[in-house]
Structures are given as C-alpha cells and as structure tokens.
Scaffold this motif. Structure first.
Motif, short mmCIF file in Angstrom:
data_model
loop_
_atom_site.label_atom_id
_atom_site.label_comp_id
_atom_site.label_asym_id
_atom_site.label_seq_id
_atom_site.Cartn_x
_atom_site.Cartn_y
_atom_site.Cartn_z
N THR A 65 -27.94 4.16 62.01
CA THR A 65 -28.45 3.54 60.72
C THR A 65 -29.79 3.38 60.86
O THR A 65 -30.17 2.92 61.80
N VAL A 66 -30.55 3.92 59.77
CA VAL A 66 -32.09 3.90 59.71
C VAL A 66 -32.52 2.90 58.45
O VAL A 66 -31.99 3.37 57.46
N ALA A 67 -33.15 1.74 58.47
CA ALA A 67 -33.75 1.15 57.36
C ALA A 67 -35.02 1.74 57.21
O ALA A 67 -36.01 1.70 58.16
N ALA A 68 -35.35 2.33 55.77
CA ALA A 68 -36.51 2.98 55.76
C ALA A 68 -36.85 2.32 54.19
O ALA A 68 -36.60 1.15 53.81
N TYR A 69 -37.94 2.92 53.45
CA TYR A 69 -38.28 2.61 52.27
C TYR A 69 -38.87 3.62 51.40
O TYR A 69 -39.22 4.75 52.04
N VAL A 70 -38.92 3.62 50.12
CA VAL A 70 -39.39 4.51 49.17
C VAL A 70 -41.13 4.16 49.10
O VAL A 70 -41.56 3.22 48.69
N SER A 71 -41.91 5.12 49.37
CA SER A 71 -43.38 4.86 49.60
C SER A 71 -43.94 4.69 48.19
O SER A 71 -43.43 5.38 47.31
N LEU A 72 -44.83 4.02 47.99
CA LEU A 72 -45.55 3.70 46.79
C LEU A 72 -47.15 4.00 46.75
O LEU A 72 -47.84 3.79 47.65
N GLY A 73 -47.63 4.75 45.72
CA GLY A 73 -48.90 5.22 45.64
C GLY A 73 -49.72 5.77 46.87
O GLY A 73 -49.10 6.93 47.14
N SER A 74 -50.79 5.13 47.31
CA SER A 74 -51.25 5.89 48.32
C SER A 74 -50.79 5.50 49.76
O SER A 74 -51.44 5.96 50.64
N GLU A 75 -49.46 4.79 49.82
CA GLU A 75 -48.99 4.69 51.11
C GLU A 75 -48.62 5.90 51.70
O GLU A 75 -48.33 7.12 51.07
N PRO A 76 -48.78 5.95 53.20
CA PRO A 76 -48.03 7.21 53.86
C PRO A 76 -46.75 7.46 53.22
O PRO A 76 -45.84 6.69 53.31
N GLY A 77 -46.69 8.90 52.97
CA GLY A 77 -45.41 9.10 51.89
C GLY A 77 -44.14 9.27 52.80
O GLY A 77 -44.24 9.67 53.96
N THR A 78 -42.84 8.90 52.08
CA THR A 78 -41.77 8.78 52.88
C THR A 78 -40.64 9.76 52.48
O THR A 78 -39.62 9.85 52.91
N GLY A 79 -41.04 10.42 51.51
CA GLY A 79 -40.10 11.49 50.54
C GLY A 79 -39.66 12.45 51.66
O GLY A 79 -38.48 12.56 51.75
N PRO A 80 -40.38 13.33 52.22
CA PRO A 80 -39.81 14.12 53.39
C PRO A 80 -38.93 13.52 54.49
O PRO A 80 -37.93 14.04 54.96
N LEU A 81 -39.26 12.35 54.95
CA LEU A 81 -38.85 11.53 55.81
C LEU A 81 -37.36 11.29 55.45
O LEU A 81 -36.56 11.44 56.40
N LEU A 82 -37.31 10.73 54.40
CA LEU A 82 -35.95 10.33 53.86
C LEU A 82 -35.15 11.34 53.72
O LEU A 82 -33.98 11.43 54.02
N GLN A 83 -35.48 12.65 53.06
CA GLN A 83 -34.82 13.88 53.21
C GLN A 83 -34.19 14.20 54.40
O GLN A 83 -32.94 14.79 54.84
N ALA A 84 -35.06 14.13 55.52
CA ALA A 84 -34.85 14.79 56.86
C ALA A 84 -33.80 13.77 57.40
O ALA A 84 -33.03 14.24 58.25
N LEU A 85 -33.64 12.31 57.37
CA LEU A 85 -32.86 11.50 57.94
C LEU A 85 -31.56 11.87 57.22
O LEU A 85 -30.66 11.67 57.96
N ARG A 86 -31.54 12.04 55.94
CA ARG A 86 -30.09 12.11 55.41
C ARG A 86 -29.57 13.77 55.80
O ARG A 86 -28.39 13.69 56.24
N ALA A 87 -30.46 14.64 55.87
CA ALA A 87 -29.94 15.97 56.47
C ALA A 87 -29.71 15.77 57.91
O ALA A 87 -28.74 16.72 58.35
N ALA A 88 -30.28 14.98 58.86
CA ALA A 88 -29.69 14.68 60.20
C ALA A 88 -28.34 14.06 60.24
O ALA A 88 -27.96 13.68 61.20
N GLY A 89 -27.89 13.60 59.06
CA GLY A 89 -26.53 12.69 59.23
C GLY A 89 -26.99 11.27 59.46
O GLY A 89 -25.74 10.60 59.55
N LYS A 90 -27.87 10.66 59.20
CA LYS A 90 -28.26 9.36 59.31
C LYS A 90 -27.90 8.56 58.15
O LYS A 90 -27.86 9.08 56.86
N ARG A 91 -27.26 7.42 58.08
CA ARG A 91 -26.99 6.54 57.18
C ARG A 91 -28.31 5.70 56.94
O ARG A 91 -28.87 5.00 57.81
N VAL A 92 -29.03 5.86 55.77
CA VAL A 92 -30.22 5.26 55.57
C VAL A 92 -29.98 4.07 54.34
O VAL A 92 -29.43 4.30 53.32
N ILE A 93 -30.69 2.90 54.69
CA ILE A 93 -30.52 1.94 53.70
C ILE A 93 -32.08 1.69 53.30
O ILE A 93 -33.06 1.61 54.21
#
Length: 201
Positions: free
Chosen positions: A50-78
C-alpha cells in the motif's frame, strides 16, 4: 518560532512557489515521468503493498505518471481527501475516472473514505512539499495537513517528499509541529535524510 523565523519561512515559500511557476509545461512533464521512474526503482516502494500518495496540483512536481505506474505494478494506492478542518481522510484510488474536483482545486477520489488513520497502514508515504532540509524538515504550503498525517505514520515507515533538485538540502526553518521525512525524490534520484551522511541513490 520567532517572528523573524516565521517571516523567513514565508519568504522561502514565496520564492520557491515563484520559481516553480516559471517552469514550462515540457519541464513539468519530464519531471513527472522521471519521478515515476525514481520512485518505482526505490526498494521501499517496490516492496510496498500500500502506498499513500496524492494528486499533484498546479506547478507541483507531477504525480500522474507515478499514480498510473503504482497501480500498474499492483500497488494499493490511497489518496487524501481534505476535511473541513484541513485534516486528511483517505480513499482508495481506482483510476482517473474516480477523481472529482474538491475544495481548493484539488482532485480527490470519490469512493468510500477510510478514516484519517488509514495513512498509518501504508508501507510508503509520498507527500508534497516545497523544500526539505538535509535533516528531513519539510516545507509545506502552511496548512499543516501533512504534518498531522505524518504524525499518524509509524516510525520507520518510508516517508518521501517529491521535489525539484534545487529544493533539496535547503535551510528550512522548523516549528514544533513540523514532522520530518526520511527521503526526498527529485530528478537526481532518492536523497536519504536523517540517516548519517546524505547520499543519492
């Protein structure tokens, strides 16, 4: 914290936000993909169920590819759900279709919430920030949401802030409520904090 320290924190925050706002869309996309690579290669994230993460906002370092990769790797993401008192609840991320606009322009999962203590069940906790010192003091946006969340994370859990290279290793003023993190992820890799000599890897 003294008044001068408080002003120093505000000044540092303003300077970093201004610098981020100057980055181009191409630079932001490149960083987002690099952060996904860096974090998926980190042993603490590779082993995590299980990985706790977040959805990036505005000019924050982006998390879109990370969230996709975590789920593709079979992680439970909260992902966090902001409460009226600025505390964070959590819900399972099941895909981009489960995200909806919420307070302060955030995107949050629409599924059932798990309670604020759910962050303590994560094997790795990834958090936003504006800077971090070499001894793990994280500079956030000033709302205190993640300091409260990090206070519920068991000692020794991998806690990592996502940043630009030049935001790592800064002199960050510290307040009593500030919660330290163990690592920072940036273009250069993972910077380990508070564990003897700081190394990138």
């Amino acid at each position: 914290m003294t008044a001068s320290q408080s002003m120093s924190k505000l000044s540092l925050r303003d300077r970093l936000v201004t610098a981020r706002n100057r980055t181009s869309l191409v630079e932001r996309q490149a960083l987002a993909h690099r952060l996904a690579e860096v974090l998926l290669a980190a042993p603490e994230v590779r082993r995590a169920a299980t990985v706790a993460a977040y959805v990036s906002l505005g000019s924050e370092p982006g998390t879109g590819p990370l969230l996709q990769a975590l789920r593709a790797a079979g992680k439970r993401v909260i992902l966090p759900v902001l409460l009226p008192d600025n505390d964070l609840d959590w819900a399972v991320h099941t895909g981009d279709a489960d995200l909806a606009p919420a307070r302060r322009g955030l995107l949050e999962p629409v599924g059932p919430t798990l309670g604020p203590d759910a962050v303590g069940t994560a094997d790795a906790v990834l958090v936003p920030g504006l800077a971090v010192s070499l001894d793990g003091v994280r500079l956030g946006r000033g709302g205190g949401s993640y300091d409260r969340a990090l206070g519920r994370v068991p000692v020794g859990t991998f806690t990592c802030v996502l940043l630009h290279d030049d935001e790592v290793g800064l002199d960050v003023p510290v307040e009593p409520h500030d919660r330290r993190v163990l690592a920072a992820a940036s273009q250069a890799g993972i910077t380990r904090l508070r564990r003897g000599p700081t190394v990138r890897g």
